[in-house]
Design a protein around this motif. Structure first.
Motif, mmCIF file in Angstrom:
data_model
loop_
_atom_site.group_PDB
_atom_site.id
_atom_site.type_symbol
_atom_site.label_atom_id
_atom_site.label_comp_id
_atom_site.label_asym_id
_atom_site.label_seq_id
_atom_site.Cartn_x
_atom_site.Cartn_y
_atom_site.Cartn_z
ATOM 1 N N ALA A 117 0.816 -1.153 0.154
ATOM 2 C CA ALA A 117 0.041 -0.026 0.191
ATOM 3 C C ALA A 117 0.747 1.105 0.194
ATOM 4 N N VAL A 118 1.770 1.331 0.894
ATOM 5 C CA VAL A 118 2.796 2.527 0.909
ATOM 6 C C VAL A 118 3.532 2.660 -0.503
ATOM 7 N N LEU A 119 4.023 1.576 -1.093
ATOM 8 C CA LEU A 119 4.723 1.702 -2.594
ATOM 9 C C LEU A 119 3.635 2.220 -3.508
ATOM 10 N N LEU A 120 2.339 1.491 -3.481
ATOM 11 C CA LEU A 120 1.623 2.116 -4.387
ATOM 12 C C LEU A 120 0.962 3.496 -4.306
ATOM 13 N N SER A 121 0.790 3.892 -3.063
ATOM 14 C CA SER A 121 0.094 5.143 -2.854
ATOM 15 C C SER A 121 1.140 6.405 -3.222
ATOM 16 N N SER A 122 2.596 6.031 -3.167
ATOM 17 C CA SER A 122 3.591 6.807 -3.530
ATOM 18 C C SER A 122 3.655 7.140 -5.070
ATOM 19 N N HIS A 123 2.670 6.161 -5.853
ATOM 20 C CA HIS A 123 2.830 6.256 -7.284
ATOM 21 C C HIS A 123 1.527 6.783 -7.993
ATOM 22 N N LEU A 124 0.475 7.171 -7.090
ATOM 23 C CA LEU A 124 -0.757 7.363 -7.569
ATOM 24 C C LEU A 124 -1.007 9.032 -7.334
ATOM 25 N N SER A 125 -1.623 9.512 -8.392
ATOM 26 C CA SER A 125 -1.945 10.944 -7.968
ATOM 27 C C SER A 125 -3.602 11.310 -8.301
ATOM 28 N N VAL A 126 -4.437 11.925 -7.569
ATOM 29 C CA VAL A 126 -5.782 12.045 -7.647
ATOM 30 C C VAL A 126 -5.937 13.231 -8.637
ATOM 31 N N VAL A 177 -7.907 16.376 -9.991
ATOM 32 C CA VAL A 177 -8.782 17.315 -8.968
ATOM 33 C C VAL A 177 -9.646 18.366 -9.705
ATOM 34 N N SER A 178 -9.246 18.351 -11.033
ATOM 35 C CA SER A 178 -10.070 19.321 -11.938
ATOM 36 C C SER A 178 -10.282 18.607 -13.397
ATOM 37 N N GLY A 179 -11.029 19.356 -14.178
ATOM 38 C CA GLY A 179 -11.208 18.857 -15.396
ATOM 39 C C GLY A 179 -10.351 19.378 -16.603
ATOM 40 N N SER A 180 -9.038 19.907 -16.071
ATOM 41 C CA SER A 180 -8.178 20.631 -17.062
ATOM 42 C C SER A 180 -7.260 19.412 -18.004
ATOM 43 N N MET A 181 -7.765 18.281 -17.917
ATOM 44 C CA MET A 181 -7.068 17.505 -18.556
ATOM 45 C C MET A 181 -8.251 16.579 -19.610
ATOM 46 N N GLU A 182 -9.359 16.879 -19.449
ATOM 47 C CA GLU A 182 -10.392 15.923 -20.148
ATOM 48 C C GLU A 182 -10.120 16.295 -21.618
ATOM 49 N N PRO A 183 -10.114 15.064 -22.342
ATOM 50 C CA PRO A 183 -10.799 13.956 -22.171
ATOM 51 C C PRO A 183 -9.763 12.870 -21.762
ATOM 52 N N ALA A 184 -8.448 13.399 -21.625
ATOM 53 C CA ALA A 184 -7.459 12.212 -21.292
ATOM 54 C C ALA A 184 -7.556 11.609 -19.893
ATOM 55 N N PHE A 185 -8.232 12.590 -18.898
ATOM 56 C CA PHE A 185 -8.443 11.835 -17.886
ATOM 57 C C PHE A 185 -9.542 12.984 -17.210
ATOM 58 N N TYR A 186 -10.307 12.451 -16.136
ATOM 59 C CA TYR A 186 -11.339 13.278 -15.504
ATOM 60 C C TYR A 186 -11.093 13.688 -13.980
ATOM 61 N N ARG A 187 -11.779 14.716 -13.552
ATOM 62 C CA ARG A 187 -11.970 14.969 -12.067
ATOM 63 C C ARG A 187 -12.291 13.689 -11.348
ATOM 64 N N GLY A 188 -11.619 13.157 -10.262
ATOM 65 C CA GLY A 188 -11.861 11.958 -9.629
ATOM 66 C C GLY A 188 -11.099 10.603 -9.793
ATOM 67 N N ASP A 189 -10.484 10.769 -11.282
ATOM 68 C CA ASP A 189 -9.743 9.674 -11.763
ATOM 69 C C ASP A 189 -8.265 9.759 -10.977
ATOM 70 N N ILE A 190 -7.557 8.570 -11.138
ATOM 71 C CA ILE A 190 -6.181 8.467 -10.372
ATOM 72 C C ILE A 190 -5.373 8.214 -11.479
ATOM 73 N N VAL A 191 -4.030 8.795 -11.622
ATOM 74 C CA VAL A 191 -3.163 8.489 -12.603
ATOM 75 C C VAL A 191 -2.039 7.807 -11.970
ATOM 76 N N ALA A 192 -1.449 6.732 -12.499
ATOM 77 C CA ALA A 192 -0.261 5.981 -12.149
ATOM 78 C C ALA A 192 0.838 6.865 -12.452
ATOM 79 N N THR A 193 1.977 7.126 -11.654
ATOM 80 C CA THR A 193 3.197 7.964 -11.834
ATOM 81 C C THR A 193 4.605 7.135 -11.550
ATOM 82 N N GLU A 194 5.539 7.889 -12.364
ATOM 83 C CA GLU A 194 6.751 7.272 -11.670
ATOM 84 C C GLU A 194 7.463 8.879 -11.252
#
Length: 136
Positions: free
Chosen positions: A11-20, A22-39
């Motif tokens: 859980a700690v390893l995964l949580s450091s690689h997830l970002s929520v 919070v806005s619609g500025s990147m729609e339609p790539a992703f939406y408010r409330g989605d989570i993106v996986a990061t390096e």
């Protein structure tokens, strides 16, 4: 007892690689409330996963500390500029009409959204709980 420790570590390893998101500025790539996986540039456990000076290119979606917003911003790199020998990124939300108000230095970039076969790694909608708790 060991299985609980493993679950906590994962859980700690995964949580450091997830970002929520919070806005619609990147729609339609992703939406408010989605989570993106990061390096991450640097993880909580000290591992450098990518170099923001050399590993960011036009088209990448990055998470950065903006001068103009109190939370980390997740937007796309649309240009790279060299000003007096220093690298700067021009960044914009896909759903925004104009670029972000300030150029971004590599030191401001915290993470890059993972892509698989040119698709962003997005987990839809489960970030709403976090948005609600944070009052965003």
């Amino acid at each position: 007892m060991t299985s609980y420790a493993i679950i906590i570590i994962v859980a700690v390893l995964l949580s450091s690689h997830l970002s929520v998101v919070v806005s619609g500025s990147m729609e339609p790539a992703f939406y408010r409330g989605d989570i993106v996986a990061t390096e991450n540039v640097q993880t909580y456990y000290g591992v450098h996963e990518f170099d923001p000076y050399n590993d960011v290119k036009v088209g990448d979606v990055v998470v950065y500390n903006a001068e103009w917003y109190p939370e980390p911003v997740i937007h796309r790199v649309i240009g790279i500029e060299d000003i007096n020998g220093s690298k700067y990124y021009l960044i914009k939300g896909d759903n925004n009409n104009v670029a972000d108000p300030y150029l971004v230095t590599p030191d401001q970039i915290r993470a890059k959204v993972i892509t698989i076969n040119n698709s962003l790694l997005v987990i839809p909608k489960i970030g709403y709980i976090t948005i609600w708790f944070r009052g965003l």
